[in-house]
Design an enzyme around this catalytic site. Structure first.
Site, PDB file in Angstrom:
ATOM      1  N   PHE A 281       9.576  27.554  34.885  1.00  0.00           N
ATOM      2  CA  PHE A 281       9.577  28.726  34.318  1.00  0.00           C
ATOM      3  C   PHE A 281       8.349  28.555  33.114  1.00  0.00           C
ATOM      4  CE2 PHE A 281      10.697  30.501  29.898  1.00  0.00           C
ATOM      5  CZ  PHE A 281      10.705  31.931  30.724  1.00  0.00           C
ATOM      6  N   CYS A 527      29.211  38.332  45.559  1.00  0.00           N
ATOM      7  CA  CYS A 527      29.033  37.420  46.598  1.00  0.00           C
ATOM      8  C   CYS A 527      28.001  36.418  47.120  1.00  0.00           C
ATOM      9  CB  CYS A 527      30.228  37.460  48.047  1.00  0.00           C
ATOM     10  SG  CYS A 527      29.851  35.687  48.845  1.00  0.00           S
ATOM     11  N   ASP A 535      29.514  33.936  37.582  1.00  0.00           N
ATOM     12  CA  ASP A 535      29.299  34.430  36.489  1.00  0.00           C
ATOM     13  C   ASP A 535      29.337  35.704  35.592  1.00  0.00           C
ATOM     14  OD1 ASP A 535      26.728  35.446  36.531  1.00  0.00           O
ATOM     15  OD2 ASP A 535      25.843  34.083  37.801  1.00  0.00           O
ATOM     16  N   GLU A 615      55.959  37.376  61.383  1.00  0.00           N
ATOM     17  CA  GLU A 615      54.257  36.882  60.770  1.00  0.00           C
ATOM     18  C   GLU A 615      54.229  38.012  59.572  1.00  0.00           C
ATOM     19  OE1 GLU A 615      52.618  32.966  62.392  1.00  0.00           O
ATOM     20  OE2 GLU A 615      52.722  34.778  62.956  1.00  0.00           O
TER      21      GLU A 615
END
Length: 731
Positions: A281, A527, A535, A615
């Protein structure tokens, strides 16, 4: 007022319901960090230490006074190069190559509204909500650097946000080398540090360390917030528990490189800072140009870690997540990825949709493989045109057919990537990130697109828009499956490449803002190989994030435990998958997989057409159960009843309605012992005076009894059995 300035004391007081934050402007104009903690209503600068300490220099302005040193005093925004040898928040290279910057008070303004940040996600103020802003302006008269410290005080939420803008007011160019969004100084604190490390398929693993002398740091230089570390740390007193003791949270609302550092100095002072990553940076500023650091979200609790989590959960739910899906119930979905991977046909998707509709599932998501030449992960990324071999009737007819079966239709994209074997790459190789003349670095046989370029961003917005307009698409899964490397852009001058990582994230945010604004009725899920970019910055654009590519129910207990410290349940994409599990080969009961996945935005990741009728009947019961508890799970207060890193026998958690009249308790037996000892777990958050009844039973329990004496852990004859208990107040 939530923010007030005492002219007499030269102290800023920032107060929330339970906390107080103080900044002292001393006699030399330095902004000192006086205090952050429980309300005291007292100028806490009396705690400052003034002594003659060897090798701690004294600013010229203090004359012969050897007791005044910035190396010892608590700084509100510490800088490198002016006598404070601890971790700096700000490091600037001046136009002459020097590094010294001395910031002193210039002015301030208090506003009765929340500040916003251009091009960056920032928490927002709701109608009727009490929020104030402090703009504290610091200035270096020699370097002509202006630093504006921004504070947003959310009084009712016990949250203080922070951001920083650095402006070059001088004639020469300067370089910003480090710029934290927030820095906190504490004197004589015996702190523990809680952070959340991990890797792909095992994100946000809880770890608590005793802070020793020296510096401890976490961060990412992968171009994303990463699977390896989450941009969220907690400082706690060593004796702090879930329900007792002091703790402080620092969360960065940013999706790129970050750095969080906690340092215990030679005098046992503690400094914690969080901000944009400093590796690679170097942000150059010409005259009049500014750099704005991303927002940090701070909170304090005197009542333990669970209260701190509640602060963050409620804040992210109501002040970070935006749009209709902030409050609207989200559909139960089924994703075809683990059902078919790349090997699917249009008819296979319709068959999945038909069986899914029969059990109450509401949304089919078509994952990777629907576009271009995409039969594996080695080709096709960037070619966002439907693959007519797999979907011969096109997206519109497929979506219409799925809709007729009673389901909404969603789709997967990986917009930030390009395959070397793709029409896009062959036409525009310069759009990928690579250093000219140097061999590229492939990952998953793909390159990263250069989001610092406007032409790339415009092309992608146009391509995705064309797809979304072509059919009734109501959900987008936005994936990102590799880290950045070999960073370079033909659109930047040579001296500007230190801006690249940040400009990439700004470009990403621009694209997300354009698309989410244009399609407010589309539910976007974030994703990055699962939870590699989980975040608050992404949650500003995508109200939920796929928690992890690891769908194993037992491993998810630890992943979801760590995630729960900072992020609310409804932000967690969580699915029931097939067994043996595709990541671990573990076999767990369908009931257990359902109970674990219900602690999130619920769905399925399996081939439902291959399930037995028994199921399918159980899936239908799970879907109905989740829908009936939806408001409780997504709006209630989350309590961690056990720590899966400490308790190997069972993991338990609880969600309590805000009025305390209803609670859902979940438990998974994670290890079976011969001749098991008796175990009891205690509930939390109930009204001790209320009478509660368990579903289907007439027996009564007081809230006091359930919290003080608890509930027995059921005996089982095998591992991985799960249980739920739904208590409601007696009418």
């Amino acid at each position: 007022m939530a923010i007030r300035f005492s002219e007499e004391q030269q102290v800023f007081y920032l107060t929330t319901q339970q906390s107080e934050y103080q900044i002292k402007i001393d006699q030399y104009g330095h902004a000192l960090h006086s205090y952050y903690g429980a309300k005291v209503d007292q100028d806490m600068s009396y705690l400052f230490s003034y002594e003659n300490r060897g090798f701690s220099g004294n600013p010229d302005v203090v004359g012969k006074d050897r007791t005044y040193s910035l190396d010892v005093l608590p700084q509100e925004y510490p800088v490198f190069g002016m006598g404070d040898y601890r971790q700096p928040a700000l490091e600037i290279e001046n136009h002459d190559g020097s590094y010294g910057v001395e910031l002193t008070y210039d002015s301030h303004e208090i506003k009765m509204e929340k500040y916003q940040l251009e091009g960056l996600p920032a928490a927002y103020q709701n109608s009727g909500e009490s929020v104030s802003t402090l703009e504290l302006n610091l200035y270096d008269a020699i370097s002509k650097i202006k630093v504006q410290l921004l504070y947003g005080v959310f009084e009712e939420k016990d949250i203080i946000t922070r951001a920083v803008t650095i402006t070059n007011m001088g004639s020469g160019k300067v370089n910003v080398l480090k710029a934290d969004s927030a820095s906190l100084d504490y004197a004589d604190k015996d702190f523990d540090v809680i952070h959340f490390h991990g890797r792909h398929n095992m994100e946000r693993q809880y770890e608590r360390l005793s802070l020793k002398n020296g510096a401890f740091s976490i961060g990412s230089h992968r171009g994303t917030s990463s699977h390896q570390h989450n941009p969220f740390i907690i400082l706690s007193d060593s004796e702090t528990t879930e329900s007792h003791g002091n703790c402080y949270g620092m969360m960065l609302m940013y999706s790129g490189n970050f750095l969080a550092t906690i340092e215990k100095s030679q005098y046992n002072q503690v400094r914690a800072g969080i901000g944009i990553g400093s590796r690679g940076f170097r942000y150059s500023l010409a005259h009049g140009e500014s750099f704005t650091a991303p927002e940090a979200i701070l909170s304090y609790s005197a009542n333990g870690l669970e209260e701190l989590s509640h602060h963050y959960h409620q804040f992210i739910q109501k002040n970070v997540v935006r749009g209709k899906f902030r409050d609207q119930r989200r559909p139960v979905l089924i994703n075809n990825w683990e059902a078919t991977y790349f090997d699917f046909t249009e008819q296979k998707l319709i068959d999945i949709a038909r069986d899914a509709a029969g059990v109450g599932i509401e949304l089919l998501v078509m994952d990777d493989g629907w576009f271009g030449k995409r039969d594996s992960d080695t080709s096709g990324l960037g070619d966002w045109q439907v693959n007519l071999e797999k979907i011969p009737n096109g997206l519109k007819q497929l979506a219409d057919t799925v809709n007729k079966e009673g389901l909404k239709f969603g789709i997967w994209f990986e917009p930030e990537m390009v395959s070397e074997d793709s029409d896009m790459y062959r036409k525009h190789p310069e759009w990928s990130i690579n250093i000219p003349g140097r061999p590229g670095i492939r990952s998953r046989d793909q390159y990263v697109l250069d989001f610092t370029r406007q032409d790339v961003r415009d092309h992608l917005v146009g391509a995705i828009t064309e797809v979304l307009d072509s059919a009734n698409i109501e959900y987008v899964k936005w994936d990102m499956n590799r880290s950045l490397s070999n960073v370079f852009s033909e659109s930047l001058e040579s001296h500007e490449h230190g801006k690249f990582y940040h400009l990439y994230i700004l470009g990403l945010y621009e694209v997300l803002e354009r698309l989410t604004s244009a399609y407010p009725d589309v539910l976007f899920e974030g994703c990055s190989g699962g939870g590699g970019r989980f975040d608050a910055g992404m949650l500003y654009y995508t109200p939920q994030i796929w928690t992890s590519d690891d769908t194993d129910a037992v491993e998810r207990l630890r992943i979801q435990h760590g995630t729960s410290f900072g992020y609310p349940t409804r932000t967690n994409g969580s699915h029931v998958s097939a067994v043996p599990n595709h990541q671990t080969s573990r076999i767990t009961p369908l009931n257990t997989r359902g109970i674990v996945a219900m602690s999130g935005s619920f769905g399925y990741e399996l081939d439902i057409t291959k399930l037995t009728q028994a199921e399918k009947d159980e899936v239908a019961e799970q879907v109905e159960m989740f829908k009936s508890y939806y408001n409780l799970i997504h709006e209630g207060l989350y309590y961690r009843l056990t720590n899966p890193w400490e308790n190997e026998s069972f993991t338990a958690w609880q969600i309590v309605s805000n009025d305390k009249k209803e609670t859902l308790v979940s438990l998974v037996r994670t290890r079976q012992y011969a001749n098991d000892p008796i175990a009891i777990f205690r509930l939390k958050g109930l009204d001790p005076q209320q009478i509660y009844q368990l579903d289907g039973e007439e027996k009564e329990y007081t809230g006091a009894a359930l919290m003080a004496s608890g509930w027995p852990v059921p005996q089982t004859n095998q591992e991985y059995q799960a249980f739920t208990y739904h208590f409601v107040c007696k009418e």
